[in-house]
Design an enzyme around this catalytic site. Structure first.
Site, PDB file in Angstrom:
ATOM      1  N   GLU A  67       0.853  -0.389  -5.140  1.00 58.03           N
ATOM      2  CA  GLU A  67      -0.293   0.526  -5.108  1.00 58.03           C
ATOM      3  C   GLU A  67       0.250   1.919  -5.405  1.00 58.03           C
ATOM      4  OE1 GLU A  67      -2.172   3.561  -4.218  1.00 58.03           O
ATOM      5  OE2 GLU A  67      -1.810   2.983  -2.152  1.00 58.03           O
ATOM      6  N   ASP A 106       0.828  -1.199   0.000  1.00 57.83           N
ATOM      7  CA  ASP A 106       0.000   0.000   0.000  1.00 57.83           C
ATOM      8  C   ASP A 106       0.869   1.259   0.000  1.00 57.83           C
ATOM      9  OD1 ASP A 106      -2.743   1.005   0.146  1.00 57.83           O
ATOM     10  OD2 ASP A 106      -2.148   1.811   2.095  1.00 57.83           O
ATOM     11  N   ASP A 154     -11.243   1.757  -0.727  1.00 53.85           N
ATOM     12  CA  ASP A 154     -11.408   3.160  -0.347  1.00 53.85           C
ATOM     13  C   ASP A 154     -12.372   3.929  -1.244  1.00 53.85           C
ATOM     14  OD1 ASP A 154      -9.744   3.213   1.885  1.00 53.85           O
ATOM     15  OD2 ASP A 154      -7.958   3.732   0.731  1.00 53.85           O
TER      16      ASP A 154
END
Length: 504
Positions: free
Chosen positions: A352, A305, A405
């Protein structure tokens, strides 16, 4: 699947096209208040196998703290005890059905109630431990000796429980600063409390390993997710304060976040401690190598991430009210990934790479050879060409309809500007018969990206009532669970047809 830049495209050309579903463990259906590693997980693996879907992506598996976010965990290595399947304890004689029935684990099968789990599932786990410890004692000791992160974690959690859950920053100084005599005294006086946490990890990893082996035998790879940062209130920073930028009182001097942008005038103030990358480099990034090695013990593929933070990260002075006071600071860059590659070899890592990307970030991702991400709900600004439109993708990339998200596709289409919705309809040839959300899935599956992934909510066509997380908010996040019976024959047929049509 990842590779150095000089062979990335060659390797990617050899990689088979595949599809995946993003479905966190907590969102699985089941009788005990939260998705777990029991029957529901195996049924989901069977669903993926039946439809020809070859990857299952989850979110971080760690123990959630404040806000219930899986990206704010008490440990970078431990698993979440809430995911332990209670049925195994019943079968072993450690719990009875009556004990479980008396526990209020939450009454809404489509929402996780974390407060109920804390109040009622943790006591069930402790009751199972009390019954199991005499016969498991030697196995637990061997497990503790084998897992070199576990001693600090179990000690941390026992001390935290003893001090009613307060942050380690508020512990007595001798425990906060890890005075050896004080820790030894606590360990002697609270051995049973420490071994409870060893017990939870023993069963978590036992059940997780069994599920992973089942999935792998059925041709399914598991995609794990690791946050770039660790939580301030966690065992990693307590056990390794020298790795972070802390003041003399062991409090962070700066914290992580992202700068103000079109979505947030104040940016996002995450509050995670910042690594001391210079010190980490001196020991060859040993902690990061250990973290990546442990991740590949339990996953087949790892998504990292906020990957752009390795090139430059947004550093905010501790105590700031918003992220707007921060600045960009250079990260470790390729030196970290060269060290990882030299120690561990080629690894299947996904980057990501969302957010504000400079050419330096693009260059870093190209140098690593890791595939980046495309998100389809970000693509349809009718005024300009977007990197997220499928005609701009490269094969060495992963396309998502949305992620944990974002809004769901159905929610996005309900609230986006009409010009965006109209462009999406024209671009993807959306129609009411197929359903707009499934049309987005089709658009992702049809793309050149070697891997296409959809959150379960988008495959089911759910609106924003099923949204998993809204960044920079607290409240109704991380709670969505799939309704029992949602995987109808139509859902199965639709997914199987897309996989067959687009050779995934």
């Amino acid at each position: 699947m990842s590779c150095a830049s000089d062979c990335a495209e060659k390797e990617c050309d050899m990689r088979e096209r595949a599809s995946g579903i993003l479905m966190h463990i907590s969102s699985l259906p089941g009788p005990y208040g939260i998705g777990d590693l029991g029957k529901g997980a195996y049924e989901f693996a069977d669903f993926l196998n039946e439809t020809g879907t070859r990857t299952w992506q989850i979110l971080p598996l760690g123990i959630t703290g404040y806000g219930d976010s899986p990206y704010q965990s008490f440990s970078a290595f431990a698993g979440n005890p809430y995911f332990i399947d209670l049925d195994e304890f019943v079968e072993a004689g450690y719990l009875s059905r009556a004990q479980i029935a008396r526990a209020d684990l939450g009454r809404d099968p489509e929402r996780v109630d974390y407060g109920k789990l804390y109040d009622h599932k943790m006591p069930l786990l402790k009751a199972a431990y009390a019954k199991a410890r005499p016969e498991l004692e030697q196995k637990l000791k061997a497990f503790l000796k084998r897992e070199d992160w576990l001693k600090d974690f179990a000690l941390f959690m026992a001390i935290k429980d003893h001090h009613e859950g307060v942050s380690w920053q508020m512990w007595p100084q001798e425990l906060k600063r890890r005075d050896e005599l004080a820790l030894a005294r606590f360990a002697r006086d609270h051995e049973d409390d420490i071994y409870f946490w060893v017990f939870t990890q023993f069963y978590f990893f036992k059940q997780w390993t069994r599920l992973k082996q089942y999935a792998n035998r059925h041709g399914i790879q598991l995609i794990g997710d690791i946050p770039i940062y660790v939580a301030e209130d966690g065992s990693d920073i307590w056990a390794n304060p020298e790795m972070f930028r802390l003041d003399k009182d062991l409090a962070p001097v700066c914290v992580a976040g992202v700068p103000p942008d079109a979505f947030s005038a104040d940016g996002q103030l995450w509050g995670n401690p910042i690594y001391d990358w210079k010190k980490m480099k001196k020991d060859g990034y040993a902690w990061w190598i250990k973290r990546i090695r442990e991740s590949f013990r339990i996953y087949d593929i790892v998504r990292i991430d906020h990957f752009r933070g390795f090139e430059s990260y947004w550093e905010v002075p501790a105590g700031s009210a918003t992220a707007g006071t921060g600045r960009w600071v250079k990260g470790p860059g390729m030196s970290l990934f060269r060290a990882i590659r030299e120690e561990l070899g080629e690894l299947d890592i996904m980057a990501e790479n969302l957010g504000f990307l400079t050419q330096d970030v693009v260059d870093l991702i190209e140098d690593t050879g890791f595939p980046g991400m495309n998100v389809l709900v970000f693509a349809f600004d009718a005024r300009e060409d977007s990197d997220y439109l499928p005609h701009n993708y490269i094969r060495n990339s992963v396309v998502y309809t949305g992620n944990h998200d974002t809004q769901t596709v159905a929610g996005y289409l309900r609230t986006a500007p009409e010009s965006e919705v109209e462009y999406a309809r024209r671009y993807l040839k959306l129609d009411d018969k197929e359903g707009a959300a499934l049309g987005f899935v089709r658009g992702a599956w049809a793309s050149v990206s070697y891997l296409a992934v959809a959150p379960m909510q988008d495959l089911l066509g759910l609106d924003d009532s099923a949204r998993f997380n809204t960044p920079s908010t607290l409240g109704d996040n991380w709670k969505w669970r799939m309704k029992k019976g949602a995987l109808t024959q139509k859902v199965r047929s639709d997914l199987a047809r897309l996989n067959e049509t687009y050779r995934r």
